[in-house]
Each structure stands twice: as structure tokens, then as C-alpha cells.
Design a protein around this motif. Structure first.
Motif, PDB file in Angstrom:
ATOM      1  N   ASP A 425       0.848  -1.201   0.000  1.00 22.60           N
ATOM      2  CA  ASP A 425       0.000   0.000   0.000  1.00 22.60           C
ATOM      3  C   ASP A 425       0.877   1.241   0.000  1.00 22.60           C
ATOM      4  O   ASP A 425       1.396   1.645   1.036  1.00 22.60           O
ATOM      5  N   ASP A 427      -0.279   4.165  -1.670  1.00 22.14           N
ATOM      6  CA  ASP A 427      -1.116   5.260  -2.200  1.00 22.14           C
ATOM      7  C   ASP A 427      -1.304   6.363  -1.163  1.00 22.14           C
ATOM      8  O   ASP A 427      -0.781   6.285  -0.056  1.00 22.14           O
ATOM      9  N   CYS A 429      -4.135   7.314   0.111  1.00 15.83           N
ATOM     10  CA  CYS A 429      -5.433   7.163   0.789  1.00 15.83           C
ATOM     11  C   CYS A 429      -5.203   6.484   2.137  1.00 15.83           C
ATOM     12  O   CYS A 429      -4.283   5.679   2.277  1.00 15.83           O
ATOM     13  N   VAL A 430      -6.028   6.817   3.137  1.00 13.35           N
ATOM     14  CA  VAL A 430      -5.932   6.086   4.404  1.00 13.35           C
ATOM     15  C   VAL A 430      -6.388   4.644   4.205  1.00 13.35           C
ATOM     16  O   VAL A 430      -6.059   3.757   4.981  1.00 13.35           O
ATOM     17  N   CYS A 431      -7.098   4.444   3.101  1.00 14.71           N
ATOM     18  CA  CYS A 431      -7.515   3.078   2.759  1.00 14.71           C
ATOM     19  C   CYS A 431      -6.403   2.393   1.960  1.00 14.71           C
ATOM     20  O   CYS A 431      -5.321   2.933   1.815  1.00 14.71           O
ATOM     21  N   LYS A 432      -6.697   1.229   1.444  1.00 14.23           N
ATOM     22  CA  LYS A 432      -5.770   0.544   0.551  1.00 14.23           C
ATOM     23  C   LYS A 432      -6.460   0.416  -0.798  1.00 14.23           C
ATOM     24  O   LYS A 432      -7.318  -0.446  -0.991  1.00 14.23           O
TER      25      LYS A 432
HETATM   26 CA   LIG Z   1      -3.114   3.740   1.538  1.00 16.76          CA
END
Ligand SMILES: [Ca+2]
Length: 498
Positions: A425, A427, A429-432
């Protein structure tokens, strides 16, 4: 002693009024008049012819002391009595006359009074009659009103009775329907009861089956565990085999290289022409202008790779980095797989980040992205400068000078993003993003593009957040039909053919 008095009574009626007066008659007799109403009565009183004076009276008195005087007085008394009797009779006559006159008057008065009363009574009667007529008219009006009201009430009553009968009919109909519904309901209830009974039986059978399946599952689980253990054992054996295979491949490669080097020496001596190409442009310029699979190698690489060369688009010489058109190859891969490349070079594949990075590190390349949608449209996006950094910098992408028909704005953002995969990960974003939208890509957070997303077939390609996305051409939810990413040296068209 009484004086002798002669009396005459004359009666006549003249005018109204009552009174009396006394006058002296020429004959020397005194007369009295009495007025009573319309009648007047006159009395004539006779007087003694030779009445002596007071002196003479004294002489007379001397004469009368004799018997002739007494006789004379007796005569006079008798005369007076006669006169009195006459007067009394006359008075009686007068009284009778008066009474008769009075009777007539009274009769007249009574008649007059009767007439007056009659007129008054007639007037009163007339008044009463007119009042009676008015009252009768009023009564007639009231009666007419009463009749009207009665008629109205009767009409209303009639209407009410009609509506009542209608309602009664409806009630009867509804009652019939309700009874029918009740019959249906009881029928349905019976059916439901029957079905419930069947379902209970089926449920019981299913529970028994479930129990059997549970037992089977337990058996299979134990078998799988055994198999897993066997697999672990086999894979350890396999890794040993892989190592041996790698050794063998190395040996083969060294042999090939030695053969190549000897061949190259010979070729250099004979033709001075390369037999190993760094990219498809070099292949093209060597005279191989047919699209297809070629071996490429770089000075920094230990061994060559297979790559597809597009020799037709815009003058050819394109080394294909990525190709998708039917969804046969899974692109939700690991970091290592994206690093080394995967798929079928003649079909859908990813060339490999390591090779791309090294290829673009010492020369300027153009990146061309060709896209197709499900409606038969094609578009392209081109960047006149393209390169990837090394693995230590997560294969960060660098782009410059965008042009093309697949969107006026580039769907790959600037500055370039790091590469991310489902197990790496990198990126913003706090997400994946890779796990969220699938595939390996230069996600931003998560950005307007992902050409390595899930391949969706026609009819299922809209409203997808995790499909093959090129936002500024087809929007966020649209998943494309076909994609190609390919690179060529920036000076390809200017450089002369070798
Ligand atoms: Ca991320």
C-alpha cells in the motif's frame, strides 16, 4: 183659611229648557209658566173680584161675625173644593198627557239609542269581520306553510326510506361477500395447515440431511487436513526442485550467453549488426517490421524477456507494457508479480515493472495508451515523456506533455504516484486502494484511473467502482472493453533507420 183661587192650565211644547216666570194678565188674573224640556205649562189663577183693603177688612170682619158670613165662607170653601177637584182632574189629565208624550219621547229615544247601538254593533261587527278575515288569511297562510312543510317532510321521508332500502340491499350483498370470504379463508387456513404439516415433514428430512452433511464435512475436513500436510511436504520437495531448475536454467543461460557472445563476435566481425534488442523500436529498425513476440534484453539485465511488439500503430516500434481485451488474465496480483510481469505475452499480460523501470532509465520514452469502449469507440492518451523509478522508490511514474482523444485532461495525475498492489500500500489514501478497487496501479487516493481493475463483460460494465477506469474519457463507473499501454523512444520517428 184658604183663599179662593181660580186656575187655568194651558200646555204646549216649544223648546228645551226648564224654568218658570210670572206675568199679569189684562183680565186681572195672574199667570205662571213652567218650562219642562220641550214643553211649557201655563197656569191662570183666578182672583177675588171685590177684595177689601185692610181698613175695609176690619169692617168686613165685623159683618162676618154674623151667620151669613159663615154661610158665605162655607160657600166659598165649597167653591174652592170644586175648583181644587177640577184642578186635580186637569192635573191628572196633564199627567197622562205628559206620560204619553214622555212615552213617545222615550220610545223615540230608545229607538234612537237602538239605532246608535246597532250602528256601533255593526261597526264593531265590521271590525270583527275584517279582523276575522285577516285572521282567516293568516290562518290560511299558516295552513299553506304547514301543508308545504308536511309535503317536504313526506318527500324526505320517502327519500330516506329509499336510501334505507338501498343500504339494506348493500348490507345484504356485503354480508354475502363476507360469508364467501369466510369460506375462502377457512379453506385457505386448512391449506396453510396442510402445507405447514408438509413443511414440518420436509424440515425434519432436511435436518436429517444436514446432520449427514455435517458428518460428511467433518470427514472431508480431516481429509483436507491430511492433504494439506501432504501438500506442505510436496511443496518443500517442489522448492528443492525449483532450486534445481533454477540452477539448470542458469547453466543453460550461461551456455546460451557463451554461444551468443561467440556468435556476436562472429556477427560483429561479419555484419556489425546486433542480434539482441533493448526494445521493439530497435527490432523495427533492424528490419523486423511485423508485429509479434520478440526477445528483448538490457545491459543491466541478466537474462532476456519476451515482449510483444506493435509494428503498425503510428509508425510502429512500440514495446507493449500492458494488454487487456477479454478478461482471461487475473490482474489482482502481488507486488512481486507486477515486478516480474505476468500473463500471456501474445494475449493479456503485464510486462514487468523491473524491466520497464530499467528500460526507461537511460532514454526518453513516449507512452501511448489505446482504449476501446463497449460501444465501438476508440480513444488514446499519449505522454511525450514517460519513465518509472526503481523498486526502492516504488516504481513511481513520471509523465509529461499529455495529448490524446481519451479525455481532454489526463486521467493519470501529476506529479506521479507510487505503484501499489494488494500487498503493498503506497497510495495517498488512508484506505488501501488496490484492495478496494483491485489490481496494481499508480493510485493517488484512489485517483481517476486504474487500467488494471476487474474486467467486466458487456452489460455489466457500468456503475462499477472497481472496473477498468479512465475517468476523463468514460466517467467513474464505466469499465472499458480493451486497453493497451506501449512505449517507444521519443526520437523514434526522427532517428534514421540503422
Ligand atoms: Ca493507503
Amino acid at each position: 183659611m184658604l183663599n179662593a183661587v181660580g186656575t187655568l192650565i194651558l200646555g204646549y211644547c216649544l223648546t228645551l229648557g226648564t224654568g218658570y216666570r210670572m206675568t199679569s194678565h189684562s183680565s186681572g188674573k195672574k199667570q205662571f209658566q213652567v218650562q219642562n224640556g220641550p214643553c211649557s205649562y201655563t197656569f191662570l189663577l183666578p182672583e177675588q173680584d171685590n177684595c177689601p183693603t185692610a181698613a175695609g177688612d176690619a169692617d168686613t170682619n165685623l159683618v162676618q161675625k154674623d151667620d151669613p158670613e159663615e154661610y158665605e165662607a162655607i160657600q166659598r170653601l165649597e167653591q174652592l173644593e170644586g175648583i181644587m177637584e177640577n184642578n186635580t182632574q186637569r192635573l191628572l189629565m196633564l199627567e197622562n198627557y205628559i206620560q204619553e208624550n214622555m212615552k213617545l219621547e222615550i220610545a223615540q229615544i230608545q229607538q234612537h239609542a237602538v239605532q246608535n247601538h246597532t250602528a256601533a254593533i255593526i261597526e264593531i261587527g265590521t271590525n270583527l269581520l275584517s279582523q276575522t278575515v285577516e285572521q282567516t288569511l293568516k290562518l290560511t297562510n299558516v295552513e299553506a306553510r304547514v301543508i308545504n312543510q308536511t309535503t317536504r317532510l313526506q318527500l324526505q321521508l320517502h327519500e330516506n326510506s329509499l336510501s334505507t332500502s338501498k343500504l339494506e340491499k348493500q348490507i345484504i350483498l356485503q354480508t354475502n361477500e363476507i360469508s364467501k370470504m369466510n369460506e375462502k379463508n377457512s379453506f385457505l387456513e386448512k391449506r396453510v395447515e396442510d402445507m405447514e404439516g408438509q413443511r414440518l415433514v420436509e424440515l425434519k428430512g432436511l435436518q436429517e440431511e444436514k446432520e449427514q452433511l455435517k458428518q460428511l464435512l467433518q470427514q472431508q475436513t480431516s481429509i483436507i487436513q491430511q492433504l494439506e500436510q501432504q501438500l506442505l511436504h510436496a511443496s518443500s520437495n517442489n522448492s528443492v526442485l525449483q532450486q534445481e531448475q533454477q540452477k539448470l536454467q542458469d547453466t543453460v543461460n550461461s551456455i546460451i550467453n557463451s554461444i551468443f557472445s561467440s556468435t556476436m563476435t562472429k556477427s560483429a566481425m561479419m555484419q556489425d549488426a546486433p542480434t539482441v534488442f533493448r526494445d521493439c523500436a530497435a527490432v523495427f529498425k533492424s528490419g523486423n517490421t511485423n508485429s509479434g513476440i520478440y526477445s528483448l534484453n538490457l545491459p543491466s539485465m541478466t537474462q532476456p524477456i519476451k515482449a510483444y511488439c506493435d509494428m503498425e500503430t503510428e509508425g510502429g516500434g512500440w514495446t507493449v507494457l500492458q494488454k487487456r481485451f477479454d478478461g482471461h488474465v487475473d490482474f489482482h496480483r502481488t507486488w512481486k508479480e507486477y515486478k516480474m510481469g505476468f500473463g500471456d505475452v501474445s494475449g493479456e499480460h503485464w510486462l514487468g515493472n523491473d524491466f520497464i523501470s530499467q528500460m526507461t532509465s537511460d532514454q526518453t520514452y513516449v507512452l501511448r495508451i489505446e482504449l476501446k469502449d463497449w460501444e465501438g469507440n476508440s480513444g488514446y492518451s499519449q505522454y511525450d515523456e514517460f519513465s518509472l523509478t526503481g523498486e526502492s522508490e516504488n516504481y513511481r511514474i513520471h509523465l509529461k506533455d499529455y495529448s490524446g482523444s481519451a479525455g481532454k485532461i489526463s486521467s493519470l495525475g501529476q506529479p506521479g504516484s507510487d505503484f501499489s498492489t494488494k500487498d503493498a500500500d503506497n497510495d495517498k489514501c488512508v484506505c488501501k486502494c488496490s484492495q478496494l478497487t483491485s489490481g496494481g496501479w499508480w493510485f493517488d487516493a484512489c485517483g481517476p484511473s486504474n487500467l488494471n481493475g476487474i474486467y467486466y463483460q458487456q452489460g455489466q460494465n457500468t456503475n462499477r467502482f472497481n472496473g477498468i477506469k479512465w475517468y476523463y474519457w468514460k466517467g467513474s463507473g464505466y469499465s472499458l472493453k480493451a486497453t493497451t499501454m506501449m512505449i517507444r523512444p521519443a526520437d523514434f520517428l526522427q532517428a534514421p533507420l540503422k
